[in-house]
Design a protein around this motif. Sequence first.
Motif: not given
Length: 88
Positions: A83-86, A68-69, A7, A3
Amino acid sequence: MTVPETYGLGPIEVTAITGGRVEMAALLTGSGVSVSGCAGGSSVSSKGGGGVRLSCGEGPAATINDAMSLQVVEILDTAAVLRIKPAR
């Protein structure tokens, strides 16, 4: 999975998928960690290193370090869709 450095975590490793939850671990690259939306705990060694363990089920996204989401979209027998995203 690797990542972005922003993060505050090193690569995230899925350590287990059991009981409808995905267990994950990562090294801390920042000064600490905050977790909202799934179970998490961290430890820091006397030499400044440390890590975090996360346990997340399917559902709404968790927020890690306000940056991080992380969402568990689906859990299959021995696999999971993440699902990883800002966060913003």
